[in-house]
Write an enzyme that holds these catalytic residues in place. Structure first.
Site, short mmCIF file in Angstrom:
data_model
loop_
_atom_site.label_atom_id
_atom_site.label_comp_id
_atom_site.label_asym_id
_atom_site.label_seq_id
_atom_site.Cartn_x
_atom_site.Cartn_y
_atom_site.Cartn_z
N TYR A 55 -13.19 -5.38 7.86
CA TYR A 55 -14.07 -4.37 7.46
C TYR A 55 -15.41 -5.15 6.67
CZ TYR A 55 -10.64 -0.73 7.89
OH TYR A 55 -9.90 0.16 7.93
N SER A 56 -16.53 -5.00 7.41
CA SER A 56 -17.94 -5.70 6.84
C SER A 56 -17.70 -7.16 6.86
CB SER A 56 -18.37 -5.07 5.76
OG SER A 56 -18.72 -3.52 5.97
#
Length: 349
Positions: A55-56
């Site tokens: 995630y990111s």
């Protein structure tokens, strides 16, 4: 907030789980704001936080680590491994080599000595499942993780992993994390029944169908494909794509049902997922404090049989109105070579 035991782990988790996909560059880049959202979720009774390394590009784990500083013992912390992290070979998948590297990276970003639930994010058909189960068991013995599970595994892969663990005397997957919503009910056919038979906990993701059941997208109304969820997956929201018409039609009927019940569409959507007896917890993924507050307000709705029957009429059990997992496709479907005999061997006579 109610709590349920996560499979056979003995770990009690809230029926709503805080998902953090929208924390970081992909969603909300304000770390302080994201920390406040996490703290508000904890104050609201949520005790399980789910993230992953990808995630990111690790930023989400860093934010979670900041938020849990000084509060680690209060939280059941879940993260995952599988997808590519950075450039280069051997920086993805389910091999012993990569998992040992990835778990140390996650521990460092999260600022913790242990992970409560470490999940294999997708299957990896280049790695023997025995290899994966073996290293995960070693991490449990080393105290770096408490339990491990899988995410978005087909039912046949869950069963295979169970039998390999049984034959080899290895630890087994204790949980599965599949996509589940009113618009994506495919897991009701086999994944959820298999998890029930094997005593696995189930944490479902995308209960709002990637935002399609948020109430913000209606038939005949323009959709801004440049921001929010539509910007991430425009093919799921674009009204000009014929395949989306069925979803828009279903949303209209579900909105009518929600009005009859005196609730919002998101409230209906979340209540639907937690009503299934195989589901332990459903993951909510707010980007803003306002979204979190609305989702927590929606937690008390219990659907009766009449409401669930009407949902079944709109979207029949076991039916997917769209392909819920856009991040991965089984090689048997994505690789034509696996589906086609050699030209000389294709005729019946």
């Amino acid at each position: 907030m109610r709590y349920r035991v996560l499979g056979g782990t003995g770990i009690e988790v809230s029926v709503h789980c805080l998902g953090t996909m929208m924390f970081g560059a992909v969603g909300n880049p304000d770390h302080d704001d994201c920390v406040r959202i996490i703290h508000a979720a904890l104050e609201g009774g949520v005790n399980v936080v789910d993230t992953t390394d990808m995630y990111s590009s690790g930023e989400s784990e860093q934010i979670v680590g900041k938020a849990l500083h000084g509060r680690r013992d209060e939280v059941v912390l879940a993260t995952k491994v599988h997808f590519q992290m950075g450039e280069g070979r051997n920086r993805s998948g389910n091999s012993r080599r990569w998992i040992l590297t990835a778990v140390e990276d996650s521990l460092r970003r999260l600022g913790t000595d242990w992970i409560d639930l470490y999940q294999v994010h997708r299957p990896d058909y280049t790695t023997d499942i025995e290899e994966t189960l073996g290293v995960l068991g070693d991490l449990v013995r080393d105290g770096k993780i408490r339990a491990f599970g899988c995410s978005t595994f087909p039912a046949e892969d869950i069963v295979e992993a169970y039998h390999v663990a049984d034959r080899r005397g290895l630890g087994r997957f204790r949980t599965e994390q599949p996509p589940y919503s009113i618009l994506a009910r495919g897991i009701e056919t086999s994944v959820l029944p298999v998890c029930q038979r094997l005593g696995m906990g189930v944490l479902v993701w995308s209960p709002l169908a990637s935002g399609f059941l948020s109430g913000a997208y209606r038939k005949g109304q323009p959709v801004d494909l440049s921001r929010g969820r539509p910007a991430l997956t425009p093919h799921r929201f674009d009204p000009s794509i014929p395949g989306n018409a069925t979803k828009f039609d279903a949303v209209e009927r579900l909105t009518e049902l929600a009005t009859d019940l005196g609730c919002s569409l998101p409230e209906l959507a979340l209540a639907f997922t937690v009503a299934h007896p195989a589901v332990t917890s459903t993951i909510i993924g707010p980007r803003t404090m306002e979204q979190l507050e609305a989702l927590l307000r929606d937690a008390s709705l219990a659907l009766d049989d009449a409401a669930l029957d009407r949902i079944d009429e709109i979207v029949p059990p076991g039916t997917n109105l769209y392909r819920p997992d856009g991040a991965w496709s089984p090689p048997v479907l994505s690789d034509p070579v696996r589906r086609r005999r050699l030209p000389a061997d294709r005729a019946a006579a």
